[in-house]
Design a protein around this motif. Structure first.
Motif, mmCIF file in Angstrom:
data_model
loop_
_atom_site.group_PDB
_atom_site.id
_atom_site.type_symbol
_atom_site.label_atom_id
_atom_site.label_comp_id
_atom_site.label_asym_id
_atom_site.label_seq_id
_atom_site.Cartn_x
_atom_site.Cartn_y
_atom_site.Cartn_z
ATOM 1 N N GLU A 138 0.823 -1.203 0.000
ATOM 2 C CA GLU A 138 0.000 0.000 0.000
ATOM 3 C C GLU A 138 0.860 1.257 0.000
ATOM 4 N N ARG A 139 1.915 1.257 0.781
ATOM 5 C CA ARG A 139 2.765 2.443 0.850
ATOM 6 C C ARG A 139 3.493 2.689 -0.471
ATOM 7 N N LEU A 140 4.076 1.649 -1.016
ATOM 8 C CA LEU A 140 4.783 1.806 -2.283
ATOM 9 C C LEU A 140 3.832 2.234 -3.395
ATOM 10 N N SER A 141 2.623 1.699 -3.392
ATOM 11 C CA SER A 141 1.633 2.073 -4.399
ATOM 12 C C SER A 141 1.263 3.544 -4.271
ATOM 13 N N ALA A 142 1.090 4.011 -3.033
ATOM 14 C CA ALA A 142 0.721 5.406 -2.807
ATOM 15 C C ALA A 142 1.855 6.352 -3.187
ATOM 16 N N GLU A 143 3.084 5.945 -2.930
ATOM 17 C CA GLU A 143 4.235 6.811 -3.234
ATOM 18 C C GLU A 143 4.548 6.860 -4.729
ATOM 19 N N LYS A 185 6.133 6.899 -8.243
ATOM 20 C CA LYS A 185 7.453 7.286 -8.721
ATOM 21 C C LYS A 185 8.216 8.137 -7.709
ATOM 22 N N ARG A 186 7.514 8.693 -6.727
ATOM 23 C CA ARG A 186 8.160 9.557 -5.717
ATOM 24 C C ARG A 186 8.740 8.753 -4.550
ATOM 25 N N SER A 187 8.581 7.442 -4.569
ATOM 26 C CA SER A 187 9.037 6.639 -3.433
ATOM 27 C C SER A 187 10.543 6.778 -3.239
ATOM 28 N N PRO A 188 10.977 6.965 -1.988
ATOM 29 C CA PRO A 188 12.412 7.029 -1.705
ATOM 30 C C PRO A 188 13.044 5.643 -1.588
ATOM 31 N N ALA A 189 12.206 4.593 -1.566
ATOM 32 C CA ALA A 189 12.724 3.247 -1.343
ATOM 33 C C ALA A 189 13.429 2.712 -2.586
ATOM 34 N N ASP A 190 14.624 2.183 -2.377
ATOM 35 C CA ASP A 190 15.378 1.531 -3.450
ATOM 36 C C ASP A 190 15.167 0.020 -3.443
ATOM 37 N N LEU A 191 15.108 -0.548 -2.243
ATOM 38 C CA LEU A 191 14.978 -1.993 -2.094
ATOM 39 C C LEU A 191 13.893 -2.318 -1.087
ATOM 40 N N VAL A 192 13.302 -3.506 -1.233
ATOM 41 C CA VAL A 192 12.392 -4.034 -0.215
ATOM 42 C C VAL A 192 12.950 -5.357 0.276
ATOM 43 N N PHE A 193 12.901 -5.554 1.592
ATOM 44 C CA PHE A 193 13.322 -6.800 2.218
ATOM 45 C C PHE A 193 12.085 -7.464 2.821
ATOM 46 N N THR A 194 11.919 -8.752 2.593
ATOM 47 C CA THR A 194 10.829 -9.476 3.231
ATOM 48 C C THR A 194 11.378 -10.716 3.921
ATOM 49 N N VAL A 195 10.568 -11.263 4.828
ATOM 50 C CA VAL A 195 11.003 -12.444 5.577
ATOM 51 C C VAL A 195 10.276 -13.696 5.132
ATOM 52 N N GLY A 233 14.052 -12.414 1.369
ATOM 53 C CA GLY A 233 14.397 -12.012 0.016
ATOM 54 C C GLY A 233 14.443 -10.512 -0.168
ATOM 55 N N VAL A 234 14.907 -10.118 -1.336
ATOM 56 C CA VAL A 234 15.071 -8.699 -1.659
ATOM 57 C C VAL A 234 14.602 -8.464 -3.090
ATOM 58 N N ALA A 235 14.097 -7.267 -3.343
ATOM 59 C CA ALA A 235 13.735 -6.858 -4.703
ATOM 60 C C ALA A 235 13.998 -5.363 -4.821
ATOM 61 N N MET A 236 14.304 -4.914 -6.049
ATOM 62 C CA MET A 236 14.517 -3.499 -6.307
ATOM 63 C C MET A 236 13.192 -2.858 -6.696
ATOM 64 N N THR A 237 12.868 -1.739 -6.080
ATOM 65 C CA THR A 237 11.615 -1.065 -6.385
ATOM 66 C C THR A 237 11.649 -0.470 -7.782
ATOM 67 N N LYS A 238 10.468 -0.227 -8.314
ATOM 68 C CA LYS A 238 10.374 0.370 -9.643
ATOM 69 C C LYS A 238 10.924 1.795 -9.626
ATOM 70 N N ALA A 239 10.744 2.511 -8.510
ATOM 71 C CA ALA A 239 11.204 3.907 -8.421
ATOM 72 C C ALA A 239 12.725 3.992 -8.231
ATOM 73 N N ALA A 240 13.267 3.264 -7.273
ATOM 74 C CA ALA A 240 14.705 3.149 -6.972
ATOM 75 C C ALA A 240 15.519 4.388 -7.352
ATOM 76 N N PRO A 241 15.468 5.467 -6.553
ATOM 77 C CA PRO A 241 16.225 6.675 -6.895
ATOM 78 C C PRO A 241 17.737 6.487 -6.840
ATOM 79 N N ASN A 242 18.194 5.455 -6.116
ATOM 80 C CA ASN A 242 19.629 5.174 -6.013
ATOM 81 C C ASN A 242 19.921 3.789 -6.581
ATOM 82 N N ARG A 243 19.551 3.587 -7.831
ATOM 83 C CA ARG A 243 19.590 2.245 -8.414
ATOM 84 C C ARG A 243 20.985 1.628 -8.376
#
Length: 332
Positions: free
Chosen positions: A58-63, A65-75, A250-260
């Protein structure tokens, strides 16, 4: 010290810098600290971790292209699949990642990458259960275990994942029958976490329980829980036509990733033998990278052959698995 909400606010309002990488994480920052500190020491790139207990999609969807997140970590694989399926990540192509992460542990287009794995196993009383008494997940429904099994809620993500794996192997009818048989064998109503089940074995309330491997390490490291851990051994069951059920961080790179570029460097670092050793030791999990041995304590619990089920397919079977769990009123 930043709270979770303060850090999220900072990440949302601070321009991207050339010397940083930002992570949204379902794993606690203190469990990532040994890794992020080693990465910063090696590269000079600062790592900012914002912990979330839920709501990452939900957060990534709301943000957007403006999302500051580069990566997501899940358990777990299910949460990783939810983020990927929502179209919030981008594929990553990297020879270093492909060399260090086996094909079964990353998406075909590089849209997600596993970092560590763990098995869902049997915690068995040393005094009341012999090594060969339970060898398969199917065997948990055997009437010989009536009144002898403890488990956490059937609707917990770990048990939903196991049920999804059973569903993939055996189909709906047999999975429903297995859930009914397992429920009939419970010593008490499902409750507590995985460690609480081991405490129940120690207290004589049941003889076996279902749990993730890494909880053994966590209990042995806790003076108050070591006695519980010492009362049990780990048994590694398999599916009759497969291997041991595993899940991943695991890890994934976000679509926005400002610091790719920095994010890719961190991903490659996390899959390196150095980082794999740190990560696996810190969390009592199994390294993904071939040739990296688990921590000696983890290795002492025994070896297993992981099931070859597609992890993302298992994640997508979760709704059907949850429906079956609710239909048999497993927690009732």
């Amino acid at each position: 010290m930043f709270t979770r909400f303060t850090l999220l606010a900072v990440l949302a309002t601070t321009p991207a810098l050339a010397d940083e990488v930002n992570i949204y994480s379902y794993r606690q920052p203190e469990l990532l600290a040994p890794l992020t500190e080693a990465f910063t020491a090696e590269t000079g790139i600062r790592v900012n971790v914002a912990h979330m207990s839920k709501g990452m999609v939900e957060r990534l969807s709301a943000e957007g292209k403006r999302s500051p997140a580069d990566l997501v970590f899940t358990v777990d694989a299910a949460r990783l699949a939810a983020i990927v399926d929502a179209g919030l990540t981008q594929p990553v192509s990297s020879p270093a990642l492909e060399a260090n992460v086996p094909a079964a542990f990353h998406g075909p287009s590089g849209e997600w990458w596993a970092l560590t794995s763990r098995a869902r196993v049997i915690y068995a009383s040393k005094d009341r259960v012999a090594d060969g008494d339970v060898t398969t997940y199917e065997g948990l429904a055997d009437p010989k275990w009536k009144g002898r099994i403890c488990t956490r809620s059937g609707t917990h993500p770990y048990n939903i994942a196991l049920t999804a794996a059973y569903l993939q192997h055996h189909g709906e009818e047999k999975t429903r029958a297995w859930l009914e048989g397992l429920k009939a064998n419970l010593a008490r109503k499902p409750q507590g976490n995985d460690r609480a089940q081991v405490k129940a074995i120690w207290a004589g309330e049941c003889d076996i329980s279902i749990g993730n491997t890494y909880y053994m390490g966590a209990m042995l490291a806790d003076p108050e829980q070591k006695e519980w851990a010492d009362s049990v051994r780990l048994l590694f069951p398999t599916f009759e036509n497969g291997g041991a059920h595993v899940n991943i961080s695991g890890v994934a790179m976000t679509k926005a990733a400002p610091n790719r570029d920095n994010a890719l460097k961190l991903m490659e670092f996390l899959a390196s033998p150095e980082a794999q050793k740190i990560y696996a030791e810190a969390n009592f999990e199994y390294p993904i990278t071939p040739g990296v041995d688990p921590d000696p304590l983890v290795a002492s619990w025994g070896s297993f052959s992981p099931d070859e089920a597609d992890l993302m397919e298992l994640a997508r079977l979760r709704p059907a698995a949850l429906k079956l769990i609710e239909e048999v009123d497993f927690d009732g």
